[in-house]
Structure formats: C-alpha cells, structure tokens
Design a protein around this motif. Sequence first.
Motif, PDB file in Angstrom:
ATOM      1  N   LEU A  29      68.158  20.027  34.185  1.00 51.83           N
ATOM      2  CA  LEU A  29      68.007  19.008  33.172  1.00 51.83           C
ATOM      3  C   LEU A  29      69.848  18.033  34.137  1.00 51.83           C
ATOM      4  CD1 LEU A  29      67.275  19.752  29.481  1.00 51.83           C
ATOM      5  CD2 LEU A  29      65.610  18.446  31.761  1.00 51.83           C
ATOM      6  N   HIS A  30      69.929  17.105  33.676  1.00 44.96           N
ATOM      7  CA  HIS A  30      71.034  15.966  34.067  1.00 44.96           C
ATOM      8  C   HIS A  30      72.333  16.287  33.064  1.00 44.96           C
ATOM      9  CE1 HIS A  30      68.188  12.475  34.745  1.00 44.96           C
ATOM     10  NE2 HIS A  30      69.241  12.837  36.352  1.00 44.96           N
ATOM     11  N   SER A  31      71.639  16.982  32.538  1.00 44.48           N
ATOM     12  CA  SER A  31      72.812  18.055  31.103  1.00 44.48           C
ATOM     13  C   SER A  31      73.448  19.553  32.360  1.00 44.48           C
ATOM     14  CB  SER A  31      73.038  18.298  30.311  1.00 44.48           C
ATOM     15  OG  SER A  31      72.207  19.921  30.140  1.00 44.48           O
ATOM     16  N   GLY A  32      72.023  19.790  33.542  1.00 43.53           N
ATOM     17  CA  GLY A  32      73.311  21.244  33.587  1.00 43.53           C
ATOM     18  C   GLY A  32      72.010  22.213  32.673  1.00 43.53           C
ATOM     19  N   ASN A  33      71.323  22.362  32.189  1.00 47.39           N
ATOM     20  CA  ASN A  33      71.007  22.990  31.163  1.00 47.39           C
ATOM     21  C   ASN A  33      69.697  23.454  31.577  1.00 47.39           C
ATOM     22  OD1 ASN A  33      73.265  23.030  29.554  1.00 47.39           O
ATOM     23  ND2 ASN A  33      71.981  21.725  27.921  1.00 47.39           N
ATOM     24  N   TRP A  34      69.172  24.453  31.486  1.00 45.59           N
ATOM     25  CA  TRP A  34      67.661  24.607  31.979  1.00 45.59           C
ATOM     26  C   TRP A  34      66.792  24.090  30.709  1.00 45.59           C
ATOM     27  CZ3 TRP A  34      65.725  26.255  36.082  1.00 45.59           C
ATOM     28  CH2 TRP A  34      66.794  27.364  37.084  1.00 45.59           C
ATOM     29  N   GLY A  35      65.241  23.212  31.109  1.00 43.11           N
ATOM     30  CA  GLY A  35      65.135  22.403  30.585  1.00 43.11           C
ATOM     31  C   GLY A  35      63.294  23.068  30.831  1.00 43.11           C
ATOM     32  N   PHE A  36      62.845  22.995  29.901  1.00 43.25           N
ATOM     33  CA  PHE A  36      62.250  23.866  29.651  1.00 43.25           C
ATOM     34  C   PHE A  36      60.254  22.883  28.976  1.00 43.25           C
ATOM     35  CE2 PHE A  36      64.218  27.151  30.231  1.00 43.25           C
ATOM     36  CZ  PHE A  36      64.183  27.959  30.975  1.00 43.25           C
ATOM     37  N   PHE A  37      59.303  22.787  29.566  1.00 49.15           N
ATOM     38  CA  PHE A  37      58.158  21.690  29.607  1.00 49.15           C
ATOM     39  C   PHE A  37      56.853  22.314  29.325  1.00 49.15           C
ATOM     40  CE2 PHE A  37      61.335  19.705  30.724  1.00 49.15           C
ATOM     41  CZ  PHE A  37      61.731  17.893  30.197  1.00 49.15           C
ATOM     42  N   GLU A  38      55.996  21.994  28.752  1.00 54.48           N
ATOM     43  CA  GLU A  38      54.548  22.825  28.923  1.00 54.48           C
ATOM     44  C   GLU A  38      54.334  22.467  29.673  1.00 54.48           C
ATOM     45  OE1 GLU A  38      52.069  21.454  25.312  1.00 54.48           O
ATOM     46  OE2 GLU A  38      53.063  22.924  24.187  1.00 54.48           O
ATOM     47  N   TYR A  39      52.819  23.298  29.993  1.00 55.07           N
ATOM     48  CA  TYR A  39      52.395  23.231  31.293  1.00 55.07           C
ATOM     49  C   TYR A  39      51.005  24.387  30.864  1.00 55.07           C
ATOM     50  CZ  TYR A  39      50.440  23.478  36.594  1.00 55.07           C
ATOM     51  OH  TYR A  39      49.399  23.441  37.290  1.00 55.07           O
ATOM     52  N   ILE A  86      59.914  21.507  25.275  1.00 57.77           N
ATOM     53  CA  ILE A  86      59.631  22.760  24.824  1.00 57.77           C
ATOM     54  C   ILE A  86      61.038  22.705  24.066  1.00 57.77           C
ATOM     55  CG2 ILE A  86      59.137  25.287  24.579  1.00 57.77           C
ATOM     56  CD1 ILE A  86      57.168  24.860  26.418  1.00 57.77           C
ATOM     57  N   GLY A  87      62.517  22.875  24.458  1.00 63.79           N
ATOM     58  CA  GLY A  87      63.872  23.095  24.420  1.00 63.79           C
ATOM     59  C   GLY A  87      64.784  23.254  25.569  1.00 63.79           C
ATOM     60  N   SER A  88      66.093  23.442  25.680  1.00 62.98           N
ATOM     61  CA  SER A  88      66.643  23.688  26.925  1.00 62.98           C
ATOM     62  C   SER A  88      67.363  25.078  26.774  1.00 62.98           C
ATOM     63  CB  SER A  88      67.730  22.351  27.233  1.00 62.98           C
ATOM     64  OG  SER A  88      68.621  22.160  26.079  1.00 62.98           O
ATOM     65  N   ALA A  89      68.116  25.508  27.706  1.00 63.57           N
ATOM     66  CA  ALA A  89      68.755  26.663  27.283  1.00 63.57           C
ATOM     67  C   ALA A  89      70.495  26.202  28.291  1.00 63.57           C
ATOM     68  CB  ALA A  89      68.249  27.675  27.985  1.00 63.57           C
ATOM     69  N   ALA A  90      71.395  26.721  27.707  1.00 64.41           N
ATOM     70  CA  ALA A  90      72.967  26.381  28.838  1.00 64.41           C
ATOM     71  C   ALA A  90      73.060  27.941  29.387  1.00 64.41           C
ATOM     72  CB  ALA A  90      73.812  26.571  27.964  1.00 64.41           C
ATOM     73  N   SER A  91      72.452  29.063  28.539  1.00 63.21           N
ATOM     74  CA  SER A  91      72.263  30.139  29.306  1.00 63.21           C
ATOM     75  C   SER A  91      70.985  30.966  29.933  1.00 63.21           C
ATOM     76  CB  SER A  91      72.774  31.733  28.654  1.00 63.21           C
ATOM     77  OG  SER A  91      72.500  31.638  27.179  1.00 63.21           O
ATOM     78  N   ASP A  92      71.261  32.338  30.608  1.00 66.07           N
ATOM     79  CA  ASP A  92      69.771  32.994  30.989  1.00 66.07           C
ATOM     80  C   ASP A  92      68.777  33.687  30.119  1.00 66.07           C
ATOM     81  OD1 ASP A  92      70.522  31.578  33.347  1.00 66.07           O
ATOM     82  OD2 ASP A  92      71.132  33.338  34.380  1.00 66.07           O
ATOM     83  N   LYS A  93      68.528  32.948  28.968  1.00 69.96           N
ATOM     84  CA  LYS A  93      67.812  33.164  28.054  1.00 69.96           C
ATOM     85  C   LYS A  93      67.053  32.002  27.300  1.00 69.96           C
ATOM     86  CE  LYS A  93      68.181  35.885  23.554  1.00 69.96           C
ATOM     87  NZ  LYS A  93      67.208  36.635  23.936  1.00 69.96           N
ATOM     88  N   PHE A  94      66.059  32.484  27.060  1.00 71.05           N
ATOM     89  CA  PHE A  94      65.107  31.605  26.419  1.00 71.05           C
ATOM     90  C   PHE A  94      63.876  31.848  25.754  1.00 71.05           C
ATOM     91  CE2 PHE A  94      62.263  27.609  25.871  1.00 71.05           C
ATOM     92  CZ  PHE A  94      63.219  26.604  25.545  1.00 71.05           C
ATOM     93  N   CYS A  95      63.224  31.956  24.912  1.00 75.46           N
ATOM     94  CA  CYS A  95      61.699  32.255  24.644  1.00 75.46           C
ATOM     95  C   CYS A  95      60.755  31.408  24.612  1.00 75.46           C
ATOM     96  CB  CYS A  95      62.200  33.230  23.600  1.00 75.46           C
ATOM     97  SG  CYS A  95      62.997  34.738  23.361  1.00 75.46           S
ATOM     98  N   ILE A  96      59.716  31.742  25.036  1.00 74.95           N
ATOM     99  CA  ILE A  96      58.735  31.030  24.699  1.00 74.95           C
ATOM    100  C   ILE A  96      57.558  32.054  24.546  1.00 74.95           C
ATOM    101  CG2 ILE A  96      56.605  29.076  26.003  1.00 74.95           C
ATOM    102  CD1 ILE A  96      58.544  28.818  28.220  1.00 74.95           C
ATOM    103  N   LYS A  97      57.309  31.221  23.268  1.00 72.46           N
ATOM    104  CA  LYS A  97      55.809  32.288  21.878  1.00 72.46           C
ATOM    105  C   LYS A  97      56.328  33.704  22.654  1.00 72.46           C
ATOM    106  CE  LYS A  97      52.001  29.479  23.887  1.00 72.46           C
ATOM    107  NZ  LYS A  97      50.541  29.231  24.764  1.00 72.46           N
ATOM    108  N   GLY A  98      58.056  33.518  21.761  1.00 73.00           N
ATOM    109  CA  GLY A  98      58.042  34.982  22.243  1.00 73.00           C
ATOM    110  C   GLY A  98      58.698  35.536  22.584  1.00 73.00           C
TER     111      GLY A  98
END
Length: 78
Positions: A66-76, A7-19
């Motif tokens: 993720l390997h970059s240190g960012n949060w990674g998000f995937f569908e489930y 879905i995407g990644s985030a370097a900070s503690d803010k990430f939206c899924i379906k708004g």
Amino acid sequence: MKKHRFIGSAASDKFCIKGIDVFKYKWIMIGDVVIVIDPDTKQPLSFSAYKIEANGVSLSFVAGRLHSGNWGFFEYDE
C-alpha cells in the motif's frame, strides 16, 4: 471494474487469512493483475493475485504494498 474487498494490512511478515498465516507459505502467482483501492488514500493500485496451498486447502488472495508501505490484502474470487 470488479471490486475486491479489503481484508486487512500488515506492517510485518505475519498476516492470517481464514486462520492461515500467508507468510509461512510460498505464494504462487495466479497470473491475474487487478486494480484495488488503497483503503487510506482511496487511490487505485495494481496488485497481483496469488494462491497458497496450506494444510490441504487452496487459498487465493490479492496482495501488494500500500502507499503506507504496509502489505495490503484483498479477497480474490477465481
């Protein structure tokens, strides 16, 4: 092996899924661990599946660092 769409990644503690900003809610571990592919390195990673309850909606996703240190998000799909 089931594929979980990135879905995407985030370097900070803010990430939206379906708004919905997932960092504003308590993550409840579903108890499922899945293998995902890091979108940058193409290396497999083992991430946990979570769900949140937000505004009367239940939202499930897979997340981890993720390997970059960012949060990674995937569908489930349960």
